[in-house]
Design an enzyme around this catalytic site. Structure first.
Site, PDB file in Angstrom:
ATOM      1  CE  LYS A 488     -37.934 -18.456 -20.285  1.00 50.44           C
ATOM      2  NZ  LYS A 488     -38.148 -17.373 -19.329  1.00 50.44           N
ATOM      3  NE  ARG A 586     -43.119 -14.698 -14.863  1.00 48.65           N
ATOM      4  CZ  ARG A 586     -42.217 -14.793 -15.825  1.00 48.65           C
ATOM      5  NH1 ARG A 586     -42.585 -14.747 -17.087  1.00 48.65           N
ATOM      6  NH2 ARG A 586     -40.945 -14.950 -15.543  1.00 48.65           N
ATOM      7  CE1 TYR A 713     -60.772 -26.377 -46.022  1.00 50.22           C
ATOM      8  CE2 TYR A 713     -58.663 -25.811 -45.005  1.00 50.22           C
ATOM      9  CZ  TYR A 713     -59.593 -26.756 -45.394  1.00 50.22           C
ATOM     10  OH  TYR A 713     -59.356 -28.078 -45.160  1.00 50.22           O
ATOM     11  CG  MET A 762     -53.923 -28.608 -39.030  1.00 51.42           C
ATOM     12  SD  MET A 762     -54.862 -30.073 -38.575  1.00 51.42           S
ATOM     13  CE  MET A 762     -56.460 -29.380 -38.232  1.00 51.42           C
TER      14      MET A 762
HETATM   15  C1  LIG Z   1     -37.318 -16.328 -19.505  1.00 49.62           C
HETATM   16  C2  LIG Z   1     -36.672 -15.706 -18.368  1.00 49.62           C
HETATM   17  C3  LIG Z   1     -35.455 -15.009 -18.521  1.00 49.62           C
HETATM   18  C4  LIG Z   1     -34.815 -14.744 -19.851  1.00 49.62           C
HETATM   19  O1  LIG Z   1     -35.486 -13.709 -20.518  1.00 49.62           O
HETATM   20  P1  LIG Z   1     -34.991 -13.172 -21.951  1.00 49.62           P
HETATM   21  O2  LIG Z   1     -35.804 -11.972 -22.192  1.00 49.62           O
HETATM   22  O3  LIG Z   1     -35.282 -14.242 -22.923  1.00 49.62           O
HETATM   23  O4  LIG Z   1     -33.562 -12.911 -21.805  1.00 49.62           O
HETATM   24  C5  LIG Z   1     -34.832 -14.533 -17.378  1.00 49.62           C
HETATM   25  N1  LIG Z   1     -35.369 -14.744 -16.166  1.00 49.62           N
HETATM   26  C6  LIG Z   1     -36.554 -15.369 -15.975  1.00 49.62           C
HETATM   27  C7  LIG Z   1     -37.090 -15.544 -14.602  1.00 49.62           C
HETATM   28  C8  LIG Z   1     -37.249 -15.872 -17.070  1.00 49.62           C
HETATM   29  O5  LIG Z   1     -38.410 -16.500 -16.891  1.00 49.62           O
END
Ligand SMILES: *Cc1c(COP(=O)(O)O)cnc(C)c1O
Length: 815
Positions: A488, A586, A713, A762
Site C-alpha cells: 500500500k 479503525r 526565510y 519548499m
Molecule cells: C499496513 C498494514 C499492515 C502492515 O503493517 P506493518 O506495521 O507495516 O507491518 C498489516 N495489516 C494491515 C491491515 C495494515 O493496514
C-alpha cells in the site's frame, strides 16, 4: 592434459562427485549449465539441477525444472520419489552445495591459467572490474560476475571459466569465520589480492586480526600475494608477498601523495626507480584501489609507462544494474558497463523477473576479451532467442555477424556514434529496453537519452534488499504459513509494480494495497498475484471486478453494497476478506455486528470469504501484551464462529511486521508483512535487515558567509561563526519535513553528518558544511538514520517514507 573442447556428460560428472546412490537412464547427456533456481532455467536440455537446501528446499522445484526439460539432477533427499521423472538421471549426494563446489573445483583444476583470488573488506568488486578492464586490452580475461562471491556464487563463477581464457579474476567474500577454507579449496588461486581491510563486515568476527587471518587463508596455495603492507600482520609477510605502501621495502613504495582538484599525483618508487603516477581520482578509497591494480600489473611484469597509460582510463564504476523510467512509457534496464555472458544472463533474468511490458528490446555491443568463435556465437544466440525480443540492436563490428540467427527485428550499427545519429529514427514506446554493453562503447550516454530527465534528488531502491528482508521474515514463520506483502501507499514510498514484481518473483502469496486504483496499476504492470484492497469504495466496485481485486469488507453497509452490486452480474463466489475490529477501532465489524454479517453471508452465493482478519494495535510494545492477548483471543473466537457458521475454512490472519517478530504463536494461516520488508527494523530485534530506500540529493551551491549573517526565510538561521553553507535541492514539497529545519535534521556527506541551517524551503534547504571538505555537485544522503530522524521530529519512519513526494524519481537497482 586439455582436450580441445571440455565437455561434460552425466557419466563424466558422476566420476567427479562422491555420490551415495544413483539412478541413471542415459549417461551420455551433455551438460553445460548448472542450475539451482528453477525460475531461471532457460536451456533446460543441457542443464544439471542441484536441489540445494536453502531457505526453500530445492527438491520442491524438481518438478518445475523437469517441465523445463532438465534431465539431470543432483539431490540429497533419500526418500525423494523419482518415478514421475522417468527420463531423468538422479545422483544422490550427502550435501548438494558441497557437490556443486566439488564439481566447480574439478572444473577449475582442468586449467593451467593464472587464477587470481581477490578478497578484502572494501573494494573487491571494483578492483576486480578495473583489473578486467586493464588486462582485457591484451589478454582474454575472465571475471566472476558482479558480486558472485559467496559459497554458491564462487562455485557458479568457476564453472564459467573456458578454454579460451588466459587469466581468471575471482572474487571471494566471507562474512564469518570458517568460510574461507572452502572457497580456497575451490578457487585454488595462483595469485592473491587483498584489498583494503576497512571496517566493513567486522561483525561476524571477533577481531580485526581474526578477520585478517581468515581472509589470508584464501592464499594458502598462491605463489604471489598483492596487498597493502599496512594490512598484512607481521607474522604473515613472506617471500610471496608483493606489497605496496609506505615502507621503503615495499615493492611499490609510496613516497608522497599530492592532491589536485580532479586527480592525484602519487610519487612512487618501483624497483629503485622513482615515478609520478597520475591517478584520475581524489578520494582515498579509489586511490587505494588503483594502487592495488598498479601493484598487480607491476607484479605481472607490465612497465610503469604502460601501467600509467592504462590507469588514466579508469572511471568510477557505476556497477549497479539499474532500472529507470524511460521516455514514452518505457522502462530502461541500464547495464552499460560490462558485457560478458554471465552478466548478460543476470540482466536477462532481471528483465524477465521485472516483466514490466510485453514488448522487450535489447541494445547490445561487441564482447571484449572473448574468443569470438562459432561456439561463443551459438551460445549467445541461444541465450538471446530464449527471450522473445521485439527488436535487437547490435552495436559493433563483430556482433552484427549474428544478425541473421536472431528471432527479432534486428538493426546493426558499426559503433556508438552510428546509433546516436540514427536514434531519432528508432521508435521506442511502451516497452522494456535492456542496454547491455562493454564499457568502451560508452552506452551510458545512450541510456541518458532514453531516460526521463530527473531532477537532482532521487530515491534509490535496492530490490535485492527487499528480497533479503523478505527471506529474513520468512525464516521467522513456519513453512506452511502464507505471507501477504503490504504494498500500500506506493509500497511505503518505494514504488509500485517494480516492488510487486520482485515479490511475485519470490512467490509471496498475497499483495495488499490501500485503494482500488493502486491495484489496477499493479494489474496493468503485469502482476498476477491475488491482491487485497483495504479500503474499497463503492465507486470502484467495477474496477475490482474488472481487475480481479479482492475487497476487504469491514461493515454491513459495504457488505450489502457489494452483494447488491454483484446481483445483476453473472459472478458467483467472488473472494472477499472479512475484517474484524478487535480493538484497533479503525475499520472492521464490531463483535456485536458479526451475527448479522454472518446471516447476510449465509444468504448469498455471490461472495465467498477468502480470509478473515484483524489488526493489532500494539504488537510491538510489551506494555500492551495483555491488550494484544485480548485482541488475539477475541479474534480466534470470532473467526471460529465464522467458519462454523459458513461451514468452510478460511484463511485467518492477524500479525503485521511486529506481530511476526513478537507473536510467533499467533501467525495462524498467514502473516501480513509491511514495514519490515522495506528494511526498517521497528521491532528493535536486530533482524539484520538491509536498507531498501536511500534518498539522495546533491549540493547545488556553496557559499562562504560571515558571522552574523542569516540563512533562509525569516532569518532564522543565524551564523555564529564564519561558515560554509551548502544549498541542496530538497524541500518540504519533496517530503523533507519542515520540522527538520534549524539543525534538527542531519544529512550525510561522505560519512560526515551535517545539520540543516535555517528553515526548510519548499524545494530546497541549506546545510552547514563548515567543518568538512565538500564541493558543488557532491552527493548528499538525506536520511542517514531514518529511525532517529523520525524520533527527532516526533513521528515514525512510516510517515517519512510515505511522505517522499512522487516528483522524486525512483531509481531501482538490483545487486
Ligand atoms: C499496513 C498494514 C499492515 C502492515 O503493517 P506493518 O506495521 O507495516 O507491518 C498489516 N495489516 C494491515 C491491515 C495494515 O493496514
Amino acid at each position: 592434459m586439455l582436450s580441445i573442447t571440455l565437455m561434460y556428460t552425466t557419466g563424466s560428472i558422476l566420476e567427479v562427485l562422491t555420490s551415495v546412490k544413483v539412478s541413471i537412464s542415459n549417461p551420455h547427456l551433455e551438460i553445460q549449465n548448472l542450475e539451482y533456481d528453477s525460475r531461471k532455467i532457460r536451456q533446460g536440455e543441457q542443464s544439471l539441477f542441484f536441489a540445494l537446501k536453502g531457505l526453500r528446499d530445492g527438491h520442491l522445484f524438481i518438478e518445475d525444472a523437469y517441465r523445463k526439460h532438465v534431465r539431470n539432477f543432483i539431490i540429497s533427499d533419500r526418500s525423494f520419489i523419482i518415478d514421475p521423472y522417468a527420463e531423468a538421471n538422479f545422483i544422490w549426494v550427502e550435501d548438494t552445495l558441497c557437490a556443486l563446489q566439488e564439481l566447480a573445483a574439478f572444473h577449475r583444476q582442468q586449467f593451467v591459467l593464472p587464477v587470481v583470488g581477490i578478497t578484502g573488506s572494501n573494494g573487491k568488486t571494483i578492483v576486480k572490474e578495473w583489473l578486467y578492464q586493464l588486462l582485457s586490452i591484451d589478454r582474454r580475461c575472465y571475471q566472476s560476475p558482479k558480486s558472485y562471491n559467496s559459497q554458491l556464487g564462487v562455485a557458479l563463477s568457476l564453472w564459467e571459466i573456458q578454454q579460451e581464457h588466459e587469466i581468471a579474476l575471482i572474487e571471494a567474500g566471507i562474512s564469518t569465520d570458517g568460510e574461507m577454507e572452502r572457497l580456497a579449496q575451490m578457487i585454488r588461486p595462483t595469485m592473491g589480492i587483498m584489498t583494503s581491510m576497512g571496517i566493513a563486515h567486522a561483525e561476524g568476527f571477533v577481531s580485526k586480526e581474526q578477520k585478517f587471518v581468515e581472509k589470508w587463508k584464501l592464499f594458502a596455495h598462491a605463489e604471489m600475494i598483492i596487498a597493502p603492507s599496512e594490512a598484512v600482520l607481521p607474522g604473515f609477510r613472506d617471500e610471496r608477498c608483493y606489497l605496496w605502501g609506505r615502507y621503503p621495502e615495499d615493492k611499490v613504495y609510496i613516497q608522497d601523495v599530492e592532491s589536485k582538484s580532479d586527480h592525484t599525483f602519487v610519487h612512487v618508487r618501483i624497483a629503485g626507480v622513482s615515478y609520478t603516477l597520475t591517478i584520475p581520482f581524489t578520494d582515498k578509497a579509489s586511490i587505494d584501489n588503483v594502487l592495488t591494480c598498479v601493484t598487480f600489473l607491476s607484479a605481472m611484469g607490465y612497465t610503469v609507462s604502460v601501467i600509467q597509460e592504462r590507469i588514466v582510463g579508469l572511471r568510477p564504476l557505476e556497477m549497479r544494474l539499474k532500472l529507470k523510467k524511460g521516455k514514452n512509457n518505457c522502462s530502461i534496464i541500464d547495464d552499460s558497463y560490462s558485457n560478458d555472458l554471465a552478466s548478460l544472463q543476470i540482466a536477462l533474468d532481471f528483465m524477465q523477473q521485472q516483466n514490466q511490458h510485453r514488448d522487450k528490446s535489447l541494445i547490445i555491443t561487441d564482447f571484449i576479451g572473448v574468443r569470438w568463435n562459432d561456439k561463443f556465437k551459438h551460445k549467445l544466440v541461444s541465450l538471446l532467442n530464449a527471450v522473445s525480443f521485439q527488436k535487437i540492436i547490435l552495436v559493433g563490428e563483430n556482433i552484427r555477424e549474428i544478425a541473421d540467427d536472431l528471432r527479432a527485428t534486428v538493426l546493426s550499427f558499426a559503433d556508438t556514434e552510428d546509433i546516436f545519429s540514427a536514434l531519432h529514427t528508432i521508435d521506442f514506446a511502451n516497452e522494456t529496453i535492456l542496454i547491455k554493453g562493454a564499457r568502451k562503447f560508452g552506452l551510458e550516454r545512450l541510456s541518458q537519452l532514453l531516460v526521463q530527465k530527473t531532477h537532482d534528488t532521487v530515491l534509490e531502491i535496492n530490490l535485492k534488499a527487499i528480497e533479503h528482508n523478505l527471506s529474513k521474515y520468512r525464516q521467522r514463520i513456519q513453512p506452511g504459513t502464507k505471507l501477504m506483502a503490504m504494498v500500500k501507499a506506493f509500497s511505503y514510498g518505494s514504488g509500485s509494480f517494480e516492488v510487486a514484481n520482485i515479490l511475485q518473483f519470490n512467490k509471496v502469496d498475497y499483495l495488499t494495497v490501500a485503494f482500488a486504483d493502486e491495484g489496477v496499476e499493479l494489474r496493468q504492470g503485469g502482476i498476477r498475484l491475488p491482491i487485497m484492497v483495504l479500503s474499497p469504495h463503492e465507486d470502484t466496485f467495477e474496477d475490482l471486478l474488472k481487475f480481479q481485486l479482492e475487497p476487504e469488507i469491514y461493515s454491513l453497509r459495504i457488505l450489502r453494497a457489494f452483494i447488491a452490486f454483484l446481483e445483476d452480474r453473472s459472478v458467483g463466489h467472488y473472494p472477499i476478506h472479512i475484517k474484524l475490529d478487535t480493538g484497533m477501532h479503525r475499520l472492521g465489524f464490531m463483535p456485536e455486528e458479526l451475527d448479522e454479517a454472518l446471516s447476510v453471508l449465509q444468504g448469498t452465493e455471490k461472495v465467498r470469504v477468502q480470509s478473515v482478519f484483524s489488526h493489532l494495535a500494539g504488537a510491538g510494545n510489551k506494555d500492551f501484551d495483555t491488550f494484544t492477548d485480548r485482541q488475539v483471543n477475541l479474534f480466534r473466537q470470532e473467526a471460529d464462529k465464522l467458519e462454523t457458521t459458513l461451514q468452510y475454512t478460511v484463511i485467518k490472519h492477524i500479525c503485521n511486521t511486529n506481530g511476526i517478530v513478537h507473536r510467533p504463536a499467533d501467525h495462524m494461516d498467514m502473516v501480513r508483512l509491511g514495514i519490515g520488508l522495506y528494511g526498517v527494523d521497528i521491532s528493535g530485534d536486530e533482524l539484520d535487515l538491509q536498507e531498501v530506500g536511500s534518498l539522495k540529493t546533491t549540493i547545488s551551491q556553496l557559499k562562504h558567509l560571515s558571522t552574523g549573517e542569516t540563512v533562509g526565510y525569516d532569518r532564522s538561521g543565524v551564523l555564529y561563526r564564519q561558515s560554509r553553507i551548502a544549498t541542496v535541492k530538497i524541500g518540504y514539497a519533496d517530503g523533507y519535513d519542515r520540522r527538520l529545519g534549524n539543525g534538527v535534521g542531519k544529512m550525510m556527506i561522505q560519512e560526515h553528518l551535517v545539520p540543516t541551517v535555517g528553515n526548510i524551503c519548499m524545494d530546497m534547504c541549506m546545510l552547514d558544511v563548515t567543518d568538512i571538505d565538500v564541493h558543488e555537485g557532491q552527493e548528499v544522503v538525506v536520511f542517514p538514520d531514518i529511525m532517529q530522524t523520525a524520533k527527532d521530529i516526533g513521528t515514525i519512519p512510516y510517515e517519512l517514507l510515505t511522505g517522499i513526494s512522487s516528483r522524486v524519481k525512483r531509481v531501482y537497482y538490483y545487486e
